[in-house]
Write an enzyme that holds these catalytic residues in place. Structure first.
Site, mmCIF file in Angstrom:
data_model
loop_
_atom_site.group_PDB
_atom_site.id
_atom_site.type_symbol
_atom_site.label_atom_id
_atom_site.label_comp_id
_atom_site.label_asym_id
_atom_site.label_seq_id
_atom_site.Cartn_x
_atom_site.Cartn_y
_atom_site.Cartn_z
ATOM 1 N N ASN A 98 0.870 -1.176 0.000
ATOM 2 C CA ASN A 98 0.000 0.000 0.000
ATOM 3 C C ASN A 98 0.907 1.224 0.000
ATOM 4 O O ASN A 98 1.478 1.582 1.024
ATOM 5 C CB ASN A 98 -0.891 -0.047 1.253
ATOM 6 C CG ASN A 98 -1.700 1.223 1.423
ATOM 7 O OD1 ASN A 98 -1.793 2.043 0.513
ATOM 8 N ND2 ASN A 98 -2.293 1.391 2.601
ATOM 9 N N LYS B 259 0.197 4.272 -0.355
ATOM 10 C CA LYS B 259 -0.413 5.477 0.229
ATOM 11 C C LYS B 259 -0.131 6.700 -0.669
ATOM 12 O O LYS B 259 -0.100 6.558 -1.880
ATOM 13 C CB LYS B 259 0.064 5.675 1.670
ATOM 14 C CG LYS B 259 -0.117 4.393 2.499
ATOM 15 C CD LYS B 259 0.068 4.594 3.970
ATOM 16 C CE LYS B 259 -0.145 3.262 4.689
ATOM 17 N NZ LYS B 259 -0.114 3.380 6.129
ATOM 18 N N HIS C 147 -9.496 1.339 4.641
ATOM 19 C CA HIS C 147 -8.244 1.503 5.395
ATOM 20 C C HIS C 147 -8.500 2.492 6.540
ATOM 21 O O HIS C 147 -9.280 3.431 6.384
ATOM 22 C CB HIS C 147 -7.141 2.023 4.463
ATOM 23 C CG HIS C 147 -5.794 1.990 5.109
ATOM 24 N ND1 HIS C 147 -5.378 2.956 5.988
ATOM 25 C CD2 HIS C 147 -4.780 1.085 5.034
ATOM 26 C CE1 HIS C 147 -4.157 2.647 6.417
ATOM 27 N NE2 HIS C 147 -3.775 1.524 5.855
ATOM 28 N N GLU D 102 -6.950 4.876 7.515
ATOM 29 C CA GLU D 102 -6.687 6.267 7.142
ATOM 30 C C GLU D 102 -7.825 6.870 6.330
ATOM 31 O O GLU D 102 -7.970 8.090 6.273
ATOM 32 C CB GLU D 102 -5.341 6.357 6.396
ATOM 33 C CG GLU D 102 -4.180 6.124 7.375
ATOM 34 C CD GLU D 102 -2.897 5.631 6.725
ATOM 35 O OE1 GLU D 102 -2.777 5.675 5.497
ATOM 36 O OE2 GLU D 102 -2.014 5.183 7.486
ATOM 37 N N GLU E 177 -5.564 -4.759 10.529
ATOM 38 C CA GLU E 177 -4.534 -3.745 10.769
ATOM 39 C C GLU E 177 -4.842 -2.973 12.054
ATOM 40 O O GLU E 177 -5.632 -2.023 12.026
ATOM 41 C CB GLU E 177 -4.493 -2.746 9.603
ATOM 42 C CG GLU E 177 -4.160 -3.368 8.262
ATOM 43 C CD GLU E 177 -3.548 -2.348 7.322
ATOM 44 O OE1 GLU E 177 -2.440 -2.619 6.832
ATOM 45 O OE2 GLU E 177 -4.148 -1.281 7.094
ATOM 46 N N GLY F 259 2.307 2.398 10.717
ATOM 47 C CA GLY F 259 3.253 3.503 10.523
ATOM 48 C C GLY F 259 3.954 3.940 11.799
ATOM 49 O O GLY F 259 4.597 4.985 11.840
ATOM 50 N N SER G 33 3.252 -1.977 10.427
ATOM 51 C CA SER G 33 4.696 -2.058 10.700
ATOM 52 C C SER G 33 5.293 -3.429 10.405
ATOM 53 O O SER G 33 6.214 -3.876 11.086
ATOM 54 C CB SER G 33 5.010 -1.618 12.137
ATOM 55 O OG SER G 33 4.635 -0.270 12.332
HETATM 56 P P1 PGA Z 1 2.794 0.356 7.639
HETATM 57 O O1 PGA Z 1 1.337 0.547 6.975
HETATM 58 O O2 PGA Z 1 3.332 -0.949 7.105
HETATM 59 O O3 PGA Z 1 3.575 1.545 7.194
HETATM 60 O O4 PGA Z 1 2.581 0.308 9.116
HETATM 61 C C1 PGA Z 1 0.468 -0.546 6.765
HETATM 62 C C2 PGA Z 1 -0.831 -0.044 6.181
HETATM 63 O O5 PGA Z 1 -1.316 1.004 6.601
HETATM 64 O O6 PGA Z 1 -1.413 -0.679 5.271
#
Ligand code: PGA
Length: 265
Positions: free
Chosen positions: A9, A11, A94, A96, A181, A187, A227
Site C-alpha cells: 500500500n 499510500k 483503510h 486512514e 490492521e 506507521g 509495521s
Molecule cells: P505500515 O502501513 O506498514 O507503514 O505500518 C500498513 C498499512 O497502513 O497498510
C-alpha cells in the site's frame, strides 16, 4: 491451501517516474515468487504502473473507489475506471480513509480526523460495488489503541467484519481479502505481537464463518498489516491464520518488499 498474498500500500507516495522506478526494480526480484504480489500505487500512477506490469505476475490494486459508476462526484474514482487501468484489487476501509488514525492524531477534534469519511456503511457499499464490478476488495479492519486498552478488540473487529460483509453473497466472500490492521501499529514501528496478530486474524475468520459458513471462512485470505518489515515478517507470516501482509512503509523500497515476499514462502 490459501496462497499467501503480499500487497504494498503505497499510500500518498511516488510520482509517476518514482512509481515506475520502483516497479522496474521489483519485477526481477519477485519474478518467481510463490506468494501473490500486489502493488497499490496512488491513483495518478495507476495507468503507467498498469502498463509497466503487463506480462508480469504482479497484480495491481487501487487504494479506494466510489460506488457510483459515473457522474457528478467531484474527486471520486469509479470501479470501471480502475478496471480500465488494469486494477485487480482495491483497498477498502483503510483506517486512514475511515478517519481512524493512530495515537498521534487521537487528540484532534472528530471533524478534523474524519477527513476521508469512510464508515462501516460506506465500506460495505464499496465492497459490494467492487465485487459486482469484478474487482477483488481488500477490506481493512482494526481497533484503535483506546479500544484495545478497554478490552474491546474482538468486539470491534467482529462488528466491522459483520457490517462489511452484510448482504454480500456468501460465495463472493470466498475470494475477497481481509486485512487486519491494528490502528496503533500502522506507521508507528510498533508491530503487533505475532501470537496476538494470529489470534485476532482468527477472530476475523470465525466472524466470516458465522456470517458465511466454515468453508468460505477457510478459503478467505486474511492479511496482517501494521509495521510489517523484513525483520518481523517471517515470524508473522509463519502463523497459521495469517495469509499475507498489507505493507505500507516497507513496500516503498524494492529490497524490503522483496524480503517480505520471500518471508511468505
Ligand atoms: P505500515 O502501513 O506498514 O507503514 O505500518 C500498513 C498499512 O497502513 O497498510
Amino acid at each position: 491451501m490459501r496462497r499467501p498474498i503480499i500487497a504494498g500500500n503505497w499510500k500518498m507516495n511516488k510520482t509517476v517516474p518514482e512509481a515506475l522506478e520502483l516497479v522496474e526494480a521489483l519485477k526481477p526480484l519477485v519474478a518467481n515468487a510463490k506468494a501473490e504480489v500486489v502493488v497499490c500505487p496512488p491513483f495518478t500512477a495507476l495507468w503507467s504502473v498498469g502498463q509497466a506490469l503487463q506480462g508480469t505476475d504482479i497484480a495491481m490494486g487501487a487504494q479506494n473507489l466510489f460506488w457510483e459508476a459515473k457522474g457528478a462526484y467531484t474527486s471520486q474514482i469509479a470501479p470501471g475506471m480502475l478496471l480500465d487501468v488494469n486494477c485487480k484489487y482495491v483497498i477498502i476501509g483503510h483506517s486512514e480513509t475511515r478517519g481512524r488514525f493512530g495515537t498521534a492524531d487521537a487528540n484532534l477534534p472528530a471533524d478534523e480526523i474524519c477527513v476521508f469519511g469512510d464508515t462501516d456503511a460506506t465500506v460495505n457499499r464499496k465492497a459490494k460495488v467492487a465485487i459486482n464490478s469484478g474487482l477483488i476488495p481488500i477490506i481493512c479492519c482494526g481497533e484503535m489503541l483506546a479500544e484495545r486498552q478497554a478490552g474491546k478488540t474482538d468486539e470491534v473487529i467482529a462488528s466491522q467484519i459483520r457490517k462489511a460483509l452484510d448482504g454480500i453473497p456468501t460465495e463472493a466472500v470466498r475470494s475477497i481479502v481481509i486485512a487486519y490492521e491494528p490502528v496503533w501499529a500502522i506507521g508507528t514501528g510498533e508491530v503487533c505481537d505475532s501470537d496476538e496478530a494470529n489470534r485476532v486474524c482468527g477472530v476475523v475468520r470465525s466472524t466470516v464463518a458465522e456470517v458465511c459458513g466454515q468453508a468460505v471462512a477457510q478459503a478467505v485470505r486474511i492479511q496482517y498489516g501494521g509495521s510489517m518489515k523484513p525483520d518481523n515478517a517471517v515470524e508473522l507470516l509463519s502463523k497459521p491464520e495469517i495469509d499475507g501482509g498489507l505493507i505500507g512503509g516497507a513496500a516503498l523500497k524494492a529490497a524490503d518488499f522483496q524480503a517480505i515476499i520471500a518471508a511468505a514462502e
